[in-house]
Design a protein around this motif. Sequence first.
Motif, mmCIF file in Angstrom:
data_model
loop_
_atom_site.group_PDB
_atom_site.id
_atom_site.type_symbol
_atom_site.label_atom_id
_atom_site.label_comp_id
_atom_site.label_asym_id
_atom_site.label_seq_id
_atom_site.Cartn_x
_atom_site.Cartn_y
_atom_site.Cartn_z
ATOM 1 N N ARG A 3 0.806 -1.215 0.000
ATOM 2 C CA ARG A 3 0.000 0.000 0.000
ATOM 3 C C ARG A 3 0.843 1.270 0.000
ATOM 4 N N ARG B 48 -5.067 3.446 2.945
ATOM 5 C CA ARG B 48 -6.470 3.776 3.215
ATOM 6 C C ARG B 48 -6.878 3.354 4.624
ATOM 7 N N TRP B 49 -8.163 3.601 4.914
ATOM 8 C CA TRP B 49 -8.701 3.287 6.237
ATOM 9 C C TRP B 49 -8.642 1.795 6.544
ATOM 10 N N SER C 217 -1.107 4.093 -1.929
ATOM 11 C CA SER C 217 -2.448 4.538 -1.557
ATOM 12 C C SER C 217 -2.821 3.851 -0.253
ATOM 13 N N ARG D 16 -13.924 -0.795 -1.956
ATOM 14 C CA ARG D 16 -13.054 -0.149 -2.929
ATOM 15 C C ARG D 16 -12.884 -0.983 -4.192
#
Length: 378
Positions: free
Chosen positions: A52, A60-61, A58, A132
Motif C-alpha cells: 500500500r 487507506r482506512w 495509496s 473499494r
Amino acid sequence: MASSTIVPAMNPPPGLTSNFIDPPYIGAKFVVVNAVFLPIAVLSLLLRTWTRLFVVRSFRWDDSLMIMAMLLSCAMTGITVDMLNFGLGKHMWDIPATYVSPWFLRRNVIAAILYCAATGFTKVSVLIFYLRIFPSRNFHIAVWVLVFIAAGYSVASVLANILSCTPVDKAWYPMKAGHCMNRPVFYFANAGLGIFTDFATVVVPVPWLRRLQMPIRQKIAVSCILAMGCFVGIVSCIRLSTLYTLLKSPDLSWSTTDALMWCTIELNLGITGGCITAIRPFVRRYFPRLLGLSSSSGYKSSSMSRKYGHPLGSIPRPNAPNFSNVHSNQYSTTATALDNESEENILQKPQPIATSPKGIGIVRTVEFDVEDGRGNHS
C-alpha cells in the motif's frame, strides 16, 4: 505432590491429589500455536503495508484498521502467554488459589476484550476493502449492513466483557459481593455471531467475482483467498465446541487453554486472509508469473490486456467508421492505458479518457480489419 501450606484453587476429584511440583500440563501446544500463527500474520501485514505504501502508494482506512487488529493480536498473545505463569494449561487443583484470583482471572478478562476488539477491526477492514473493489450500489448496501453487524456486536462484546460484573472487579475477585453474567454463555453467543459474519464476508462478493474475466491462475488465487475465509469460519466452529466444554467444566484453567488457542488461530488466520486480498499488486510487480503475467511492470502492448483486463474504448470522432458498410476497410481505434497497479474498482464503469495538459492521453492504437459479407478483407 501436595503441600500442606498451599491452598489449591479447587479441590481435586476423588482419587487425585494436588500436584504443585510436576502437574499435567498442556500449555506447550499453546506456545507453539502462538509461535507459528502470530509471525505468519505479522509477515502478511508487513507485505500488505509495503504494497500500500510503496507499490500502490495509496494507504487507506482499511489498512489502518488491519494494523490496529494486528497490534491487538500481539497484545492478546502477550497477555495469554503470561497466563501460563498463573496456571493456564494446568488443572485448577494443581495451582494455588492465589494464582487464580486476581492474576489469572484478570488476564482472562483482558484477553477476551482484546480478542473481541481485534476480530471486529479485522472484519470491518476486510469489508471496507471490498467497498473499494466493487462499485455496485447493491453490493455496497450489503457490505455496509455487514459492517454494521460486525462493528456493532464487537463493540457490544467489548463493553459486555468490561461490565460483565457489578462491581467490575468482581470478575477477578469472585468472593466479592455483587453479581456477574454467565461469561461462558456470553462467549457462546458471541461465537455464533462471529461465525455468521465470517461466512457472510466470504459469500457476499461471490456473485460479483463470477463476473470477472481473468486468467486461470488469478481465478485459482481468488479461490484460495475465499477458501481461507471459509477455513476461518470452520475454525470459529471448532472454537465454539471448545466454548461448550468451557461452559460445562469447572476446571477453568485447563479448559480455557484450548479455547484461547483456537481464538489465537482464528484471529491470526483472519488477519492473514485479510492481508492476502490486498497484496495482489505486490505479487504482480515482483512475482508476475504467479498470476500468469508476462511482465511485472510497464505498459507493454503485448501483455497489457492480460495484465490489466481493461476493455478497449474508442475515442469519439466525427469521421467514425460505419461498420454497416459492405466494403472492406481498415480502421484504428485508440484506448487509454492508465493503471496505478491497484486492484481497486475492477468492476467499475467506463471512465472518461484522461488527458494531459496538451489534450493527449496515453493511448494505444490497434489495427483491425472489417470484413464484408463476401469474405473479402483488406
